[in-house]
Design a protein around this motif. Structure first.
Motif, short mmCIF file in Angstrom:
data_model
loop_
_atom_site.label_atom_id
_atom_site.label_comp_id
_atom_site.label_asym_id
_atom_site.label_seq_id
_atom_site.Cartn_x
_atom_site.Cartn_y
_atom_site.Cartn_z
N THR A 105 -11.36 -5.56 -2.25
CA THR A 105 -10.54 -5.54 -1.04
C THR A 105 -10.09 -6.95 -0.73
N GLY A 111 1.74 5.37 2.34
CA GLY A 111 0.99 4.52 1.42
C GLY A 111 1.50 4.70 0.01
N LYS A 139 -0.28 -1.76 8.02
CA LYS A 139 -0.71 -2.99 8.69
C LYS A 139 0.39 -4.06 8.71
N ASP A 147 -7.70 -2.66 -3.25
CA ASP A 147 -7.23 -2.28 -1.92
C ASP A 147 -6.48 -3.48 -1.36
N ILE A 188 -3.96 -3.33 1.10
CA ILE A 188 -3.20 -2.91 2.27
C ILE A 188 -2.84 -4.10 3.15
N TYR A 189 -3.63 -5.19 3.09
CA TYR A 189 -3.32 -6.39 3.87
C TYR A 189 -2.63 -7.46 3.03
N CYS A 233 -3.68 -0.17 -4.24
CA CYS A 233 -3.39 0.71 -3.11
C CYS A 233 -2.85 -0.11 -1.93
N GLY A 234 -1.76 0.36 -1.36
CA GLY A 234 -1.16 -0.35 -0.24
C GLY A 234 -0.39 0.60 0.65
N GLY A 235 0.45 0.04 1.51
CA GLY A 235 1.22 0.89 2.41
C GLY A 235 1.88 0.09 3.52
N CYS A 253 -2.56 4.64 3.07
CA CYS A 253 -3.38 3.99 2.05
C CYS A 253 -4.68 4.75 1.83
#
Length: 468
Positions: free
Chosen positions: A229, A304, A294, A261, A263-264, A289-291, A158
């Motif tokens: 975020t 990511g 986590k 963001d 990612i979570y 944006c992620g991946g 990410c």
């Protein structure tokens, strides 16, 4: 004096330039056609141009401007633990550190299958295999926010996704809006590119919601990106649908694209929901944006992605082409993980996700409940991710200058390391990572209690008056 032959192109008016040349006839006319003459040029030894007289190799401006607040603060701290107590590290945002949170068996099997297939040992396209990008698109596509493979760019974690998103949206001299407290990487990347960072406030008394009035006051004609975020690192907060819509309304009003963001994403506790920003709006272009890092608990695999949401074609082809060009600077995501990606997304068991969230929520509740009863500390209960922020009433701890001093001494006395929130541009808080085993969390909280009891003063001013 040396005589050398050169081909000289006339410039259209019979002038060769300022150099003195002597034509030498080659075919009786001295002309070879098309105004090109073969000539002999008298070359005088020129004085040596200015050149370096000694070695002087300096780092680039980008290198000099690259600054990681976390590293700067942590590296400057005197972290000498108490030798009589084993170290408990609550500072690292890596869920794999303690070995108590392995990934799902289906995830590791997908990787084994990808390796055994021998199909993914070579270079992948810079934006990722089409099949893998389509797998991500299928996983995250919603009727209100549809995605196809062309809307997905795979990245090396990410972090690279955030790097590409900032790089494609911003020029030197622009500014971006970043949450405070917020993940330090946004500032590290932006400042290195000559981009100004403006911090908008999050409100701890409102579970870290955005101060919308402050946010809007920061926007000007040079604002090229709003970073949101959600769920939050470092706060562990999760914005409601209604609050996200208010943020989107500000972005729409001022025509500012969003870097989301996420990612979570989906790492939210019971009773909470966390819709993607793109699912709530169509007129604000969003780079999400992620991946895998986590939610699938594999941060070291560096997988990511960027999801391009642009239903009104505001980004157009230029931003998409820009992302492709930027992705070609390096060959990003690991080809083997790309080969396993479709299976990872489709076959990871729902029980794995539920068990992970249940553990994080339980540990968060333990931490919150324990620290809430300690005079001088004010934890803010998280709703997701894997962090909890704890406020320090510094007036009651006169032995310490600030949150850095506080957390440094806690390492020295109790061998418990929490990250001071100054690393996130926020004073007099510290962040705890809640991924540690439960017994270690309880032990850490007990040590924090002992530390605070030793240093807490009911009212520092009254004490000073009595001393006088």
């Amino acid at each position: 004096m040396d005589t050398k032959s050169y081909l000289v192109q006339m410039n259209g008016n019979g002038v060769y330039g300022k150099s003195s040349v002597i034509a030498k006839s080659l075919n009786g006319t001295g002309v070879q056609g098309n105004g090109v003459h073969h000539v002999s040029v008298n070359v005088c030894p020129a004085k040596a141009k200015n050149r370096r007289q000694r070695w002087e190799v300096k780092p680039s401006e980008m290198a000099n401007n690259t600054f990681n607040p976390i590293r700067a603060i942590v590296d400057g701290m005197k972290l000498t633990p108490n030798p009589d107590k084993p170290m408990i590290t609550l500072s690292i945002g890596d869920p794999t550190v303690f070995g108590n949170l392995p990934t799902d068996d289906a995830v590791t099997q997908a990787m084994k299958d990808a390796i055994d297939s021998q199909k993914y040992n070579g270079y992948a396209p810079s934006v990722g295999y089409v099949k893998s990008r389509q797998a991500v698109a299928n996983y995250y596509s919603r009727p209100e926010a549809p995605l196809q493979a062309e809307d997905v760019i795979l990245t090396s974690g990410c972090s690279q996704a955030i790097d590409l998103a900032i790089s494609v949206l911003c020029n030197p001299g622009d500014n971006i809006l970043v949450p405070c407290p917020g993940f330090s990487l946004y500032k590290t990347l932006a400042v290195s590119m000559g981009i100004t960072v403006k911090l908008y406030n999050l409100l701890p008394e409102k579970s870290w919601e955005v101060d919308l009035q402050h946010l809007e006051s920061l926007i000007d004609e040079k604002t090229s990106c709003l970073v949101v975020t959600n769920p939050s690192n470092p706060c562990g907060s999760v914005f409601s649908k209604e609050h996200l819509q208010k943020i989107l309304k500000v972005a729409s009003k001022h025509c500012v694209p969003i870097l989301a963001d996420e990612i979570y994403r989906d790492m939210v506790f019971s009773g909470c929901s966390s819709p993607s920003m793109a699912s709530l709006v169509s007129d604000v272009p969003i780079l999400s944006c992620g991946g895998l890092a986590k939610r699938w608990l594999v941060p070291g695999w560096r997988m990511g992605w960027i999801l391009i949401h642009d239903r009104h074609n505001i980004f157009g082809s230029e931003i998409r082409q820009g992302l492709v060009k930027l992705s070609q600077r390096i060959l990003g995501a690991c080809s083997i993980v790309q080969g396993a990606l479709e299976s990872i997304l489709n076959n990871t068991s729902q029980s794995f996700f539920k068990e992970t969230i249940s553990f994080l929520e339980s540990n968060s509740e333990i931490c919150f409940n324990e620290l809430s009863t300690i005079p001088g500390l004010n934890p803010v209960m998280p709703s997701g991710a894997m962090y909890i922020m704890v406020g320090i009433e510094m007036d009651h701890f006169p032995d310490f200058k600030n949150d850095i001093d506080f957390t440094e001494r806690m390492v020295m006395e109790q061998s418990v390391f929490c990250l001071p929130a100054s690393a996130f541009e926020y004073k007099n808080y510290f962040r705890i990572v809640v991924t540690v085993p439960e017994e270690m969390m309880l032990e850490a909280c007990a040590r924090i209690r002992e530390f605070c009891q030793r240093h807490y003063r009911p009212c520092s001013r009254d004490s000073n008056d009595l001393d006088q």
